[in-house]
Each structure stands twice: as C-alpha cells, then as structure tokens.
Write a protein that holds these residues in place. Structure first.
Motif, PDB file in Angstrom:
ATOM      1  N   ARG A 131       1.033  -7.877  14.063  1.00 53.30           N
ATOM      2  CA  ARG A 131       1.104  -6.717  13.181  1.00 53.30           C
ATOM      3  C   ARG A 131       1.935  -6.956  11.945  1.00 53.30           C
ATOM      4  O   ARG A 131       1.846  -6.175  10.997  1.00 53.30           O
ATOM      5  CB  ARG A 131       1.678  -5.524  13.943  1.00 53.30           C
ATOM      6  N   TRP A 151      -1.782  -6.934   0.976  1.00 54.19           N
ATOM      7  CA  TRP A 151      -1.404  -5.516   1.039  1.00 54.19           C
ATOM      8  C   TRP A 151      -2.358  -4.672   1.869  1.00 54.19           C
ATOM      9  O   TRP A 151      -1.998  -3.614   2.362  1.00 54.19           O
ATOM     10  CB  TRP A 151      -1.252  -4.948  -0.373  1.00 54.19           C
ATOM     11  N   ASN A 152      -3.609  -5.184   2.044  1.00 53.74           N
ATOM     12  CA  ASN A 152      -4.588  -4.401   2.772  1.00 53.74           C
ATOM     13  C   ASN A 152      -4.746  -4.880   4.211  1.00 53.74           C
ATOM     14  O   ASN A 152      -5.683  -4.506   4.874  1.00 53.74           O
ATOM     15  CB  ASN A 152      -5.939  -4.459   2.040  1.00 53.74           C
ATOM     16  N   THR A 153      -3.814  -5.740   4.691  1.00 54.14           N
ATOM     17  CA  THR A 153      -3.925  -6.224   6.061  1.00 54.14           C
ATOM     18  C   THR A 153      -3.165  -5.293   6.976  1.00 54.14           C
ATOM     19  O   THR A 153      -1.958  -5.115   6.829  1.00 54.14           O
ATOM     20  CB  THR A 153      -3.315  -7.631   6.185  1.00 54.14           C
ATOM     21  N   LYS A 154      -3.876  -4.703   7.923  1.00 55.76           N
ATOM     22  CA  LYS A 154      -3.174  -3.847   8.874  1.00 55.76           C
ATOM     23  C   LYS A 154      -2.669  -4.682  10.043  1.00 55.76           C
ATOM     24  O   LYS A 154      -1.522  -4.586  10.434  1.00 55.76           O
ATOM     25  CB  LYS A 154      -4.121  -2.764   9.369  1.00 55.76           C
ATOM     26  N   GLN A 155      -3.562  -5.494  10.634  1.00 60.08           N
ATOM     27  CA  GLN A 155      -3.120  -6.377  11.709  1.00 60.08           C
ATOM     28  C   GLN A 155      -4.135  -7.505  11.870  1.00 60.08           C
ATOM     29  O   GLN A 155      -5.249  -7.438  11.373  1.00 60.08           O
ATOM     30  CB  GLN A 155      -2.989  -5.629  13.032  1.00 60.08           C
ATOM     31  N   PRO A 211      -8.360  -4.621   8.089  1.00 60.10           N
ATOM     32  CA  PRO A 211      -7.707  -4.056   6.914  1.00 60.10           C
ATOM     33  C   PRO A 211      -7.337  -2.595   7.121  1.00 60.10           C
ATOM     34  O   PRO A 211      -7.764  -1.980   8.083  1.00 60.10           O
ATOM     35  CB  PRO A 211      -8.803  -4.170   5.851  1.00 60.10           C
ATOM     36  N   TYR A 212      -6.550  -2.052   6.201  1.00 62.05           N
ATOM     37  CA  TYR A 212      -6.326  -0.611   6.203  1.00 62.05           C
ATOM     38  C   TYR A 212      -7.584   0.105   5.759  1.00 62.05           C
ATOM     39  O   TYR A 212      -8.004   1.083   6.369  1.00 62.05           O
ATOM     40  CB  TYR A 212      -5.177  -0.252   5.247  1.00 62.05           C
ATOM     41  N   VAL A 213      -8.212  -0.391   4.664  1.00 58.17           N
ATOM     42  CA  VAL A 213      -9.471   0.177   4.178  1.00 58.17           C
ATOM     43  C   VAL A 213     -10.420  -0.977   3.956  1.00 58.17           C
ATOM     44  O   VAL A 213     -10.062  -1.924   3.285  1.00 58.17           O
ATOM     45  CB  VAL A 213      -9.313   0.882   2.810  1.00 58.17           C
ATOM     46  N   LEU A 245       0.839  -1.204   0.000  1.00 53.07           N
ATOM     47  CA  LEU A 245       0.000   0.000   0.000  1.00 53.07           C
ATOM     48  C   LEU A 245       0.870   1.248   0.000  1.00 53.07           C
ATOM     49  O   LEU A 245       0.510   2.288  -0.542  1.00 53.07           O
ATOM     50  CB  LEU A 245      -0.884  -0.025   1.239  1.00 53.07           C
ATOM     51  N   GLN A 246       2.070   1.150   0.602  1.00 52.15           N
ATOM     52  CA  GLN A 246       2.991   2.293   0.604  1.00 52.15           C
ATOM     53  C   GLN A 246       3.384   2.662  -0.816  1.00 52.15           C
ATOM     54  O   GLN A 246       3.476   3.845  -1.162  1.00 52.15           O
ATOM     55  CB  GLN A 246       4.247   1.941   1.390  1.00 52.15           C
ATOM     56  N   SER A 305      -9.729  -6.650  -1.220  1.00 56.42           N
ATOM     57  CA  SER A 305      -9.585  -7.616  -0.119  1.00 56.42           C
ATOM     58  C   SER A 305     -10.339  -8.901  -0.407  1.00 56.42           C
ATOM     59  O   SER A 305      -9.947  -9.969   0.054  1.00 56.42           O
ATOM     60  CB  SER A 305     -10.128  -7.018   1.175  1.00 56.42           C
TER      61      SER A 305
END
Lengths: 88, 176
Positions: B111, B80-84, B151-153, A46-47, B30
């Motif tokens: 994380r 790529w969209n996994t935050k934690q 996710p992030y989004v 995403l970065q 996602s």
C-alpha cells in the motif's frame, strides 16, 4: 421574514450582478480545476489536488453565493408610470 | 442566478462537471508513467508431495510446494494515482491435458511506496494442485513474479517483474 437568514436567502440581485456571478463561476471553476490538477501532478499528490480544489471552491463560493451589495449596484430602471386608462 | 438558491444550484452543477473532467484527466495521466521494474526470483526446495486428502475416486492428489527467495524494487510503480500494488508469485506450466495453468503460490498487497522494496524468503502460501491430480506428465514449470497496479481513478494495469528458467516437476515424495 425579518431574521438575517431569510433576508439573505431570499434577496435577489439585479441583472448586471447575475451576469457577473455567472461568468465568474464558469471561468473561476475552470481555472481552479486546471490549477489544482497541475499543482497536484507537480507535487505527485492526489491529496494536494483535492485539498486545493476544495479550498478554492470554498473561497469562490464566499464571493459568488451571498448577495453582496455590489451585485445590486445596477438596479433596473423602470420607466415612469403612466396614468391608468381604466375608468375608475 | 437571481437568488441564492439559483447560484448554489448552478455553481454546484458546474463544479460537478469540472470534477468529472479532472478525474478523467487523472485517469489518463496514469499512461504517462511507464516504469517497468525488474526483480530477482530464485526457487529452492521445489517438492511434490502426495496428499492424504481422500477424493471421490480415492486417488491421492499431488501437491507442489516451492520455497523461494524474492528481491525486487517496485518503488518506481508508485505515482500519484497508485492506490496499491498486488504482487503475486505464479507457477506456469502445461499439464498432462495440454492445458496451460497459472497457479498463484504467494501474494502480498503493497500500500505504500516504502513497502515496495521486496526482500522475502518465504514458503508458499497456497499449494500447487492440478485438476488431473498428478504432475507426472506436465511440462516444465516457470515461476514468475507479477504485479497488478490498482489506481485511485482509471484502468488496472498488469506487469511482470521476474521469471525463472523452466524446471521440471520433481518426482513425488512421501505424504503431506
């Protein structure tokens, strides 16, 4: 209004330049969004997506926003003035 | 677009719309990732104690504690969209009222992808306590490892990675 900032900030561009910049921002932003989304998806980062988006938008703004002389290459051609009909 | 200010205004507004569309696309992406990893959860030393906590009616609350051995490879969940990841071990049973209970015994926040290889032998963080104070007439209990992908989004998704066979509550021993 003699300093460089005022001269740049308040300068207008002609209609042909306005048309070109408007079309360019629309097409370029759509292409930048699609490209940075796909590149980030391929790299799974995403970065990467947002770094690419931000960098390319910065480059685009350098092209679009300042009133380059190229955008003033088609000045409006006013008709020759006729004499006034008011009596002096 | 006649002045610098007009171009900045128009350009920024359109850029905001493009960003919103991109965020929606990221959230939708996602759904392309359908990993369903499984792990191994074994319970040992499952005990029920009488606690010395005095309640209003001075009955003793029964406390259930179970040490467990947990191995799981949850790295496929990291895209790529996994935050934690929030992973948690639960005990599920029906108590003497017939109510279905799901009690979290242990949890962890993961994380990074490197931390998603779980290999844990641990005591529980949180005890099993029932509203009815006693586990005497409860159904056999199943332990499960569950995860929550944040996710992030986009939408939160849940999953289950391991589940044990049902085992009955042991009789109460001693005081804790």
């Amino acid at each position: 209004m003699t300093d460089l900032f005022s001269q740049v900030f308040y300068k207008n561009i002609d209609f042909e330049g306005q048309r070109v910049t408007e079309k360019a921002t629309h097409y370029a932003l759509v292409i930048i969004s699609i490209f940075s989304f796909l590149a980030g998806f391929a790299l799974q980062s995403l970065q990467a997506t947002f770094a690419l988006f931000g960098g390319l938008v910065l480059v685009l703004s350098l092209v679009i926003i300042p009133p380059w002389p190229a955008y003033n290459a088609h000045p409006v051609e006013w008709l020759p003035s006729k004499g006034t009909k008011k009596s002096e | 677009m006649y002045s610098l200010y007009a171009r900045v205004n128009n350009g920024f507004a359109f850029m905001s719309s493009c960003l919103m569309a991109m965020l929606a696309a990221i959230a939708l992406s996602s759904f392309l990732f359908t990993a369903d990893p499984k792990g191994q959860l074994t319970i040992f030393n499952f005990k029920v104690y009488a606690s010395a906590d005095a309640k209003a009616d001075s009955r003793f609350q029964e406390i259930g504690l179970a040490r467990f051995n947990l191995t799981a490879d949850l790295t496929p969940l990291f895209h790529w969209n996994t935050k934690q990841l929030f992973i948690y071990v639960t005990a599920e049973y029906n108590n003497s009222d017939g109510t279905h209970n799901e009690v979290t015994m242990w949890d962890r926040i993961v994380r990074r992808k490197e931390d998603a290889l779980i290999d844990v032998v641990a005591p529980p963080k949180y005890p099993l306590r029932d509203m009815r104070y006693s586990f005497k007439k409860s159904s056999p209990v199943q332990f499960a490892l569950k995860y929550n992908l944040m996710p992030y989004v986009g939408a939160l998704t849940y999953g289950e990675a391991a589940r044990t066979e049902p085992q009955p509550f042991p009789p109460k021993v001693g005081k804790l």
